[in-house]
Design a protein around this motif. Structure first.
Motif, PDB file in Angstrom:
ATOM      1  N   ASP A   3       0.831  -1.205   0.000  1.00  0.00           N
ATOM      2  CA  ASP A   3       0.000   0.000   0.000  1.00  0.00           C
ATOM      3  C   ASP A   3       0.868   1.258   0.000  1.00  0.00           C
ATOM      4  O   ASP A   3       0.574   2.224  -0.706  1.00  0.00           O
ATOM      5  CB  ASP A   3      -0.954  -0.003   1.195  1.00  0.00           C
ATOM      6  N   PHE A   4       1.946   1.245   0.773  1.00  0.00           N
ATOM      7  CA  PHE A   4       2.885   2.371   0.809  1.00  0.00           C
ATOM      8  C   PHE A   4       3.516   2.583  -0.566  1.00  0.00           C
ATOM      9  O   PHE A   4       3.607   3.711  -1.056  1.00  0.00           O
ATOM     10  CB  PHE A   4       3.978   2.121   1.858  1.00  0.00           C
ATOM     11  N   PHE A   5       3.933   1.504  -1.207  1.00  0.00           N
ATOM     12  CA  PHE A   5       4.549   1.594  -2.531  1.00  0.00           C
ATOM     13  C   PHE A   5       3.573   2.168  -3.553  1.00  0.00           C
ATOM     14  O   PHE A   5       3.911   3.083  -4.301  1.00  0.00           O
ATOM     15  CB  PHE A   5       5.050   0.212  -2.977  1.00  0.00           C
ATOM     16  N   PHE A  60      -7.471   4.160  -9.082  1.00  0.00           N
ATOM     17  CA  PHE A  60      -8.607   3.266  -8.864  1.00  0.00           C
ATOM     18  C   PHE A  60      -8.153   1.913  -8.330  1.00  0.00           C
ATOM     19  O   PHE A  60      -8.912   1.236  -7.625  1.00  0.00           O
ATOM     20  CB  PHE A  60      -9.482   3.160 -10.107  1.00  0.00           C
ATOM     21  N   GLY A  61      -6.910   1.532  -8.612  1.00  0.00           N
ATOM     22  CA  GLY A  61      -6.340   0.344  -7.969  1.00  0.00           C
ATOM     23  C   GLY A  61      -6.274   0.527  -6.467  1.00  0.00           C
ATOM     24  O   GLY A  61      -6.600  -0.385  -5.695  1.00  0.00           O
ATOM     25  N   ARG A  62      -5.893   1.732  -6.043  1.00  0.00           N
ATOM     26  CA  ARG A  62      -5.873   2.038  -4.606  1.00  0.00           C
ATOM     27  C   ARG A  62      -7.283   2.000  -4.017  1.00  0.00           C
ATOM     28  O   ARG A  62      -7.476   1.523  -2.907  1.00  0.00           O
ATOM     29  CB  ARG A  62      -5.276   3.431  -4.370  1.00  0.00           C
ATOM     30  N   VAL A  63      -8.244   2.530  -4.753  1.00  0.00           N
ATOM     31  CA  VAL A  63      -9.619   2.530  -4.254  1.00  0.00           C
ATOM     32  C   VAL A  63     -10.097   1.101  -4.025  1.00  0.00           C
ATOM     33  O   VAL A  63     -10.621   0.770  -2.960  1.00  0.00           O
ATOM     34  CB  VAL A  63     -10.570   3.268  -5.234  1.00  0.00           C
ATOM     35  N   TRP A  64      -9.932   0.254  -5.019  1.00  0.00           N
ATOM     36  CA  TRP A  64     -10.515  -1.089  -4.953  1.00  0.00           C
ATOM     37  C   TRP A  64      -9.673  -2.091  -4.184  1.00  0.00           C
ATOM     38  O   TRP A  64     -10.218  -3.064  -3.657  1.00  0.00           O
ATOM     39  CB  TRP A  64     -10.815  -1.606  -6.353  1.00  0.00           C
ATOM     40  N   GLY A  66      -6.762  -1.026  -2.080  1.00  0.00           N
ATOM     41  CA  GLY A  66      -5.920  -0.370  -1.086  1.00  0.00           C
ATOM     42  C   GLY A  66      -6.329  -0.685   0.343  1.00  0.00           C
ATOM     43  O   GLY A  66      -7.352  -1.323   0.605  1.00  0.00           O
ATOM     44  N   ALA A  67      -5.529  -0.202   1.257  1.00  0.00           N
ATOM     45  CA  ALA A  67      -5.709  -0.496   2.681  1.00  0.00           C
ATOM     46  C   ALA A  67      -7.008   0.065   3.245  1.00  0.00           C
ATOM     47  O   ALA A  67      -7.581  -0.521   4.162  1.00  0.00           O
ATOM     48  CB  ALA A  67      -4.516   0.047   3.466  1.00  0.00           C
ATOM     49  N   LYS A  68      -7.482   1.191   2.714  1.00  0.00           N
ATOM     50  CA  LYS A  68      -8.676   1.825   3.290  1.00  0.00           C
ATOM     51  C   LYS A  68      -9.975   1.176   2.813  1.00  0.00           C
ATOM     52  O   LYS A  68     -11.007   1.323   3.451  1.00  0.00           O
ATOM     53  CB  LYS A  68      -8.700   3.320   2.960  1.00  0.00           C
ATOM     54  N   GLY A  69      -9.928   0.514   1.702  1.00  0.00           N
ATOM     55  CA  GLY A  69     -11.125  -0.123   1.172  1.00  0.00           C
ATOM     56  C   GLY A  69     -11.988   0.837   0.367  1.00  0.00           C
ATOM     57  O   GLY A  69     -11.967   2.047   0.575  1.00  0.00           O
ATOM     58  N   ALA A  70     -12.737   0.278  -0.548  1.00  0.00           N
ATOM     59  CA  ALA A  70     -13.549   1.076  -1.474  1.00  0.00           C
ATOM     60  C   ALA A  70     -14.626   1.890  -0.766  1.00  0.00           C
ATOM     61  O   ALA A  70     -14.937   3.007  -1.185  1.00  0.00           O
ATOM     62  CB  ALA A  70     -14.172   0.176  -2.536  1.00  0.00           C
ATOM     63  N   ASP A  71     -15.200   1.363   0.303  1.00  0.00           N
ATOM     64  CA  ASP A  71     -16.263   2.083   1.012  1.00  0.00           C
ATOM     65  C   ASP A  71     -15.780   3.435   1.527  1.00  0.00           C
ATOM     66  O   ASP A  71     -16.528   4.415   1.526  1.00  0.00           O
ATOM     67  CB  ASP A  71     -16.818   1.258   2.176  1.00  0.00           C
ATOM     68  N   TYR A  72     -14.528   3.482   1.975  1.00  0.00           N
ATOM     69  CA  TYR A  72     -13.964   4.737   2.479  1.00  0.00           C
ATOM     70  C   TYR A  72     -14.046   5.826   1.409  1.00  0.00           C
ATOM     71  O   TYR A  72     -14.398   6.968   1.686  1.00  0.00           O
ATOM     72  CB  TYR A  72     -12.514   4.529   2.912  1.00  0.00           C
ATOM     73  N   TYR A  73     -13.724   5.458   0.169  1.00  0.00           N
ATOM     74  CA  TYR A  73     -13.707   6.420  -0.926  1.00  0.00           C
ATOM     75  C   TYR A  73     -15.107   6.694  -1.478  1.00  0.00           C
ATOM     76  O   TYR A  73     -15.472   7.842  -1.714  1.00  0.00           O
ATOM     77  CB  TYR A  73     -12.799   5.913  -2.055  1.00  0.00           C
TER      78      TYR A  73
END
Length: 150
Positions: A3-5, A60-64, A66-73
């Motif tokens: 996720d950091f990368f 969108f890779g981060r959204v779907w 990523g660590a926070k999860g899509a609901d966060y976004y």
């Protein structure tokens, strides 16, 4: 660590887009315009397009994934404001991209081609507007990261 990368790559792409927009604006001046500048603008605009695609894929890779999860976004209005600003920047970029592509064709037909003063100034105004709207994106991102609007 992944996720950091991915977040780091996301930020570097955004800085790349900002750099390309600044370079295009610096080149889009009557005093700087030459056939060589027209060629450079074509290269920068191609890089801009590639970076725009890259930011969408990575973002969108981060959204779907990523660590926070899509609901966060998906539930955050700051995310949607950021996406809307990106969309406006994309729409604003259409005319400069089309004009620069047309200039490339004219340059192939005439090695001494230089765009008109009116054309240069018109695109410069659009680039300035594009940069101003682009500046909203990190503001919305910072708000989103802090849970504002969530």
């Amino acid at each position: 660590m992944i996720d950091f990368f991915v977040a780091s790559v996301h930020h570097l792409i955004v800085f790349g887009i900002a750099a390309v927009l600044a370079a295009e604006l610096a080149l889009m001046r009557p005093a700087a315009m030459s056939p060589h500048t027209v060629r450079l603008l074509g290269r920068f605009d191609a890089a801009y397009g590639l970076l725009a695609i890259a930011i969408l894929v990575v973002g969108f890779g981060r959204v779907w994934h990523g660590a926070k999860g899509a609901d966060y976004y998906m539930d955050n209005p700051m995310f949607w404001a950021k996406i809307a600003a990106f969309g406006v920047v994309g729409i604003l970029s259409i005319r400069p991209t089309l004009r620069i592509a047309a200039w490339q064709k004219l340059l192939k037909a005439d090695a001494a081609f230089v765009p008109s003063l009116e054309d240069i100034n018109g695109l410069r105004r659009i680039l300035l507007l594009e940069i101003h709207v682009f500046a909203l994106i990190p503001i919305f991102a910072a708000a989103m990261a802090r849970g504002i609007g969530y």
